[in-house]
Scaffold this motif. Sequence first.
Motif, short mmCIF file in Angstrom:
data_model
loop_
_atom_site.label_atom_id
_atom_site.label_comp_id
_atom_site.label_asym_id
_atom_site.label_seq_id
_atom_site.Cartn_x
_atom_site.Cartn_y
_atom_site.Cartn_z
N VAL A 133 -10.26 -5.87 5.63
CA VAL A 133 -12.01 -5.09 5.03
C VAL A 133 -12.12 -7.06 4.13
N ASP A 134 -13.42 -7.45 4.87
CA ASP A 134 -13.87 -8.63 4.17
C ASP A 134 -14.37 -8.36 2.68
N GLU A 135 -13.71 -8.99 1.15
CA GLU A 135 -14.62 -8.56 0.42
C GLU A 135 -14.80 -9.65 -0.11
N GLY A 136 -15.72 -11.33 0.37
CA GLY A 136 -16.10 -12.23 0.00
C GLY A 136 -15.53 -12.59 0.46
N ASP A 137 -14.61 -12.96 -1.33
CA ASP A 137 -13.61 -14.00 -1.34
C ASP A 137 -12.32 -14.10 -0.86
N GLN A 138 -12.24 -12.90 -0.35
CA GLN A 138 -11.18 -12.77 0.30
C GLN A 138 -10.89 -11.54 1.27
N ILE A 139 -10.01 -10.96 2.16
CA ILE A 139 -9.97 -10.42 3.24
C ILE A 139 -8.55 -9.66 2.81
N ARG A 140 -9.35 -8.79 2.71
CA ARG A 140 -7.52 -7.13 2.00
C ARG A 140 -7.67 -6.74 3.46
N ALA A 141 -5.91 -6.80 3.59
CA ALA A 141 -5.51 -5.96 5.15
C ALA A 141 -4.47 -5.11 4.29
N ARG A 142 -4.38 -4.12 4.96
CA ARG A 142 -3.95 -2.86 4.05
C ARG A 142 -2.96 -2.51 4.98
N ILE A 143 -2.04 -2.68 5.60
CA ILE A 143 -0.82 -2.68 6.41
C ILE A 143 -0.08 -1.24 6.51
N ARG A 144 0.12 -0.78 7.75
CA ARG A 144 0.56 0.78 6.93
C ARG A 144 1.72 0.42 8.84
N SER A 145 2.84 1.92 9.17
CA SER A 145 3.55 1.65 9.83
C SER A 145 4.19 3.14 9.67
N LYS A 146 5.02 3.27 11.25
CA LYS A 146 5.35 4.74 11.00
C LYS A 146 7.15 4.20 11.46
N ARG A 147 7.50 3.31 11.49
CA ARG A 147 8.66 2.70 11.89
C ARG A 147 9.03 1.32 11.54
N VAL A 148 9.09 0.41 11.95
CA VAL A 148 9.73 -0.60 11.53
C VAL A 148 9.07 -0.66 9.90
N SER A 149 9.69 -1.70 8.92
CA SER A 149 9.58 -1.79 7.45
C SER A 149 9.12 -3.08 7.21
N ILE A 150 7.37 -3.84 6.97
CA ILE A 150 6.26 -4.12 6.79
C ILE A 150 5.95 -4.79 5.23
N ASN A 151 6.65 -4.30 4.35
CA ASN A 151 6.56 -5.32 3.45
C ASN A 151 6.96 -6.54 3.00
N GLU A 152 8.41 -7.31 3.76
CA GLU A 152 8.55 -8.71 4.21
C GLU A 152 6.99 -9.35 4.70
N LEU A 153 6.57 -8.55 5.40
CA LEU A 153 5.71 -9.59 6.22
C LEU A 153 4.21 -9.66 5.24
N ALA A 154 3.51 -8.50 4.75
CA ALA A 154 2.48 -7.96 3.48
C ALA A 154 3.16 -9.14 2.50
N ALA A 155 4.51 -9.43 2.32
CA ALA A 155 4.71 -10.52 0.78
C ALA A 155 3.93 -11.72 1.37
N ARG A 156 4.57 -12.20 2.52
CA ARG A 156 4.11 -13.41 3.20
C ARG A 156 2.89 -13.40 2.91
N TYR A 157 2.09 -13.05 2.72
CA TYR A 157 0.62 -12.89 2.76
C TYR A 157 -0.33 -12.68 1.58
N ASN A 158 0.65 -13.32 0.49
CA ASN A 158 0.31 -12.49 -1.11
C ASN A 158 -0.24 -11.38 -0.93
N GLY A 159 0.71 -10.52 -0.95
CA GLY A 159 1.09 -8.68 -0.96
C GLY A 159 2.10 -8.82 -0.85
N GLY A 160 2.48 -6.93 -0.68
CA GLY A 160 3.68 -6.55 -1.09
C GLY A 160 3.46 -5.12 -0.79
N GLY A 161 4.34 -4.18 -1.57
CA GLY A 161 4.51 -2.34 -1.15
C GLY A 161 6.10 -2.09 -0.66
#
Length: 313
Positions: free
Chosen positions: A258-286
């Motif tokens: 979702v475009d929030e104007g000054d940034q794009i907030r990307a919510r990532i979900r997975s059924k099988r593979v781990s995605i928190n390391e990917l999120a960490a590379r793009y200013n996030g985590g979880g």
Amino acid sequence: MNKNSIKLLQNWLNNYETIILHRHVRPDPDALGSQLAFKTLLKKMYPNKKVLAAGEMVDNLAFIGAMDDIEDADYENALVVVLDTANGPRIDDQRYSMGDKIVKIDHHPPVDQYGDINIVETQSSSTSEMIAELIIDFGYGQDYLNNDIAKCLYIGIVGDTGRFLFNNTSVRTMEIAGLLREYDFDHTAMINQMQQRSLKSIHFQGYVLQNFNYEDHVGSIFITLETLAQFDISANDASLFVNSMSDVEGIQAWVFAVDEGDQIRARIRSKRVSINELAARYNGGGHPMASGATVYSEQELNQLIAELKSIVN
């Protein structure tokens, strides 16, 4: 949970006259449920202390409870407890650092141990489940649990387990949920209220279902500012539909951006593979199966989606 940390937390709760509770920005049911349940518990334990809840409220979750108006002076010699927040920049109201001591209580994989005490339990389904365990560890049990605390903890657990459908739902999660259901609150009405959406939001969901992309077992959609304006919907309300594409046959992961104007907030979900390391590379985590990231251009978003496809395939 670490018994020494629990004992130190208990000592600090006994000794501080002002306790301020924080949680993450864009709160979900677990963030609000754990925060407000802990506030109600502390007010019951310490009726003469000042216990405050900090942060912005989102309209669709206002039924869980209300936030407090907090002055800068309240932080002087205060104990700050931050719930359900993996890293400092995501804490709602950055005045949290003005307190005398900081306690972190969280179930996300540890990214930023910003607390003087860090109580992190990644095996818990939710921070609300952790607060229920803390009540048990404190030895208070039936003496301090009541209908309001049980309601907040229950809605937090329901929110973070996807109504007990996600794989973070353990036997212990169900045991605690069963204990909480012994209290007097209308859980059906509360869950219906949590799931309730405005007509314009439902129309927006129809747009998502008609316009998301699907390739190589990965779904994605980018909600622009123009689309938000078209449906008269906020970025936060739009994000509630992150799982709209989750039932597509063969889908393994997806990105809801979702475009929030000054940034794009990307919510990532997975059924099988781990995605928190990917999120960490793009200013996030979880969590391994549910994370968030922040990018600053559509090109960077497309790069994130390409990396997710590579991980999945």
